[in-house]
Design a protein around this motif. Structure first.
Motif, short mmCIF file in Angstrom:
data_model
loop_
_atom_site.label_atom_id
_atom_site.label_comp_id
_atom_site.label_asym_id
_atom_site.label_seq_id
_atom_site.Cartn_x
_atom_site.Cartn_y
_atom_site.Cartn_z
N GLY A 239 44.99 34.11 49.52
CA GLY A 239 44.08 35.26 49.54
C GLY A 239 42.64 34.95 49.17
N ASP A 240 42.37 33.74 48.66
CA ASP A 240 40.97 33.40 48.30
C ASP A 240 40.81 31.88 48.33
OD1 ASP A 240 38.38 34.14 47.55
OD2 ASP A 240 38.81 33.99 45.40
N LEU A 241 41.23 31.30 49.47
CA LEU A 241 41.42 29.84 49.55
C LEU A 241 40.13 29.11 49.94
CD1 LEU A 241 43.47 27.62 49.13
CD2 LEU A 241 44.43 28.13 51.38
N GLY A 244 36.18 26.56 46.04
CA GLY A 244 36.15 26.79 44.60
C GLY A 244 37.53 27.06 44.03
N SER A 245 38.53 27.25 44.90
CA SER A 245 39.91 27.48 44.46
C SER A 245 40.76 26.22 44.66
CB SER A 245 40.56 28.62 45.26
OG SER A 245 39.90 29.84 45.04
N ILE A 246 40.08 25.09 44.83
CA ILE A 246 40.81 23.83 45.05
C ILE A 246 40.22 22.79 44.09
CG2 ILE A 246 41.37 22.02 46.73
CD1 ILE A 246 40.89 24.16 48.95
N ILE A 256 44.32 26.33 43.08
CA ILE A 256 44.36 27.17 41.89
C ILE A 256 44.00 28.61 42.25
CG2 ILE A 256 43.75 25.19 40.42
CD1 ILE A 256 40.89 26.39 40.22
N ASP A 257 44.11 29.50 41.26
CA ASP A 257 43.52 30.86 41.34
C ASP A 257 44.06 31.79 42.43
OD1 ASP A 257 41.88 30.45 39.23
OD2 ASP A 257 40.00 30.45 40.34
N PRO A 258 45.38 31.91 42.60
CA PRO A 258 45.86 32.79 43.68
C PRO A 258 45.96 34.27 43.25
CG PRO A 258 47.72 31.70 42.66
CD PRO A 258 46.49 31.22 41.91
N GLU A 259 44.96 34.77 42.53
CA GLU A 259 45.07 36.16 42.05
C GLU A 259 44.89 37.18 43.17
OE1 GLU A 259 41.70 36.72 39.24
OE2 GLU A 259 40.90 35.03 40.36
N PHE A 260 44.39 36.74 44.34
CA PHE A 260 44.25 37.66 45.48
C PHE A 260 45.49 37.65 46.38
CE2 PHE A 260 39.94 37.34 44.07
CZ PHE A 260 39.26 38.46 44.54
#
Ligand code: SR1
Ligand code: MG
Length: 429
Positions: A239-241, A244-246, A256-260
């Protein structure tokens, strides 16, 4: 379990001292850190848009602790945001760890009430976006990210899951609608209209921003993509790949960071990766010490973009050929050699449609970072605003073409060729 829209009883925003006492009371965390709690170092390092992130180091090892705030950190308390996103992040991380082992941080502890996840400290990994701004090549990235996407997308789809299980999985993430709403507004709507939070590199991009607000062909194209995002529960997305999420090293990759996370169209995740690599490519001219200084890095980026698609498609198709236990495409409808051949043609057609979705979502992800609220350091760290705007205008030109004329991009090579052409274009400011 109650998922809170307002801070629940017992929730408090942790300061460094509170966190020390809290972790000392969690045996798994205390054991991971080692030594006496008053010897632990704790630093809040979050530079993302939404949460607190603490790095905790003890005598033996470290931890990363992420706590959701009841509002959007980037904007402040005027923009409340449910803490339940921490629940969905935990659910997604543990799910992804099963499907793509070694490619997400290991979770050590989750506290629903404090909206907190404690996980493996990734060291010496860095946020990939920072590495790309510095011009660093990551040789293992393509293989890792395409394993992650092919496996998480395929195994959560109707190609792999029986219908009842898929519907339960959709339901498990359906409550994450506040995070989806951020995407619906910030990616699919605001950059194309007057919105208080929009910003761009002014005055250079004032005319481009106005054109995007008036361009009805573009408005139709982004609205079709928004409808797909709203309605097509194809697979469980990160959802937000973005980059900045890697987190990466030369040899390792962690998403990281799969809050979406939610059930949506696969092309949204794939497009996020490709968009952020394209922006790294088109921003690179703003970071070179002299013309041509980053040409090897830029060639690697273009090759990586091509391989992200081709390797994803190859791995996804291979999973479909060998692991298709879902209710879609019943084998009984494709008997014998003729049936197998027809089904293989249909697999290729499915992937071709997915490529078209990916092209559109890639474009949407680029435009939002230049005309919307949340920008990225690929462009923002270019201090000369005219040069920054040049890189951004080239990206907007490429993205507009990809969005309104997606059908003309039939291969990923056509995308990298258009990116090369955009890199040579000089906007008239
Ligand atoms: C208000 S949140 C802005 C952006 O930050 C996140 O990383 C997502 O990309 C979101 O759209
Ligand atoms: Mg994030």
């Amino acid at each position: 379990m109650t998922l809170h829209a307002v801070p629940p009883e017992g929730y408090r925003i942790l300061r460094e001292g509170d966190l020390r006492d809290y972790l000392a009371g969690i045996p798994a965390a205390a054991a991971q850190l080692g030594g006496p709690p008053d010897g632990w170092s704790i630093n809040e390092v979050g530079d993302g848009n939404l949460n607190l992130v603490f790095i905790v180091k003890g005598a033996s090892d470290g931890l990363a602790v992420k706590q959701a705030l009841p509002y959007v950190r980037l904007v402040g308390e005027s923009w409340p945001l449910p803490l339940s996103r921490s629940h969905y992040e935990y659910l997604a991380l543990t799910h992804q760890a099963r499907l793509a082992p070694g490619l997400v941080p290991a979770v050590l502890h989750h506290d629903e009430q404090l909206a907190l996840v404690a996980m493996e400290l990734l060291e010496p990994h860095i946020i990939m976006r920072k590495g790309l701004v510095a011009g660093t090549i990551y040789p293992a990235f393509v293989d890792h990210i395409t394993i992650f996407m092919a496996r998480t997308l395929f195994f959560s789809s109707d190609l792999a899951l029986p219908a009842a299980q898929k519907k339960e999985a959709i339901a498990a993430f359906a409550g994450n609608h506040a995070l989806c709403k951020i995407t619906e507004d910030l990616i699919f709507t605001d950059p194309y209209r007057v919105a208080e939070q929009n910003r761009w590199t002014s005055p250079w991009l004032d005319a481009a921003a106005a054109q995007f607000r008036d361009d009805l062909d573009l408005h139709v194209a982004i609205s079709r993509l928004k409808l797909k995002f709203l309605s097509h529960a194809q697979a469980l997305l990160h959802g937000d790949l973005h980059t900045g999420s890697i987190m990466v090293t030369a040899r390792e990759t962690r998403v990281i960071d799969p809050e979406f996370a939610f059930y949506g169209p696969m092309g949204f995740d794939i497009g996020a990766v490709i968009a952020n690599l394209l922006m790294a490519y088109l921003a690179s001219a703003g970071h070179e010490s002299e013309p041509g200084a980053r040409s090897a890095f830029e060639a690697w980026l273009l090759e990586t973009i091509e391989q992200v698609w081709s390797e994803f498609a190859r791995k996804f198709l291979q999973l479909w050929r060998t692991e298709a236990k879902g209710d879609a495409y019943p084998v009984s409808l494709f008997p014998g050699e003729a049936g197998a051949a027809r089904l293989e043609r249909e697999r290729q057609a499915y992937v071709a449609r997915l490529f078209q979705d990916t092209i559109g979502f890639t474009a949407a992800k680029i435009i939002r970072r230049i005309l919307g609220l949340a920008h990225n350091i690929d462009f923002e760290l270019i201090e000369d605003t005219r040069l920054r705007a040049t890189c951004e205008a080239r990206s907007l030109r490429l993205a507009r073409k990809m969005m309104v004329d997606a059908a003309s991009f039939t291969t990923i090579g056509a995308v990298t060729q258009a990116a090369r052409a955009a890199r040579e274009w000089q906007p008239e400011f």
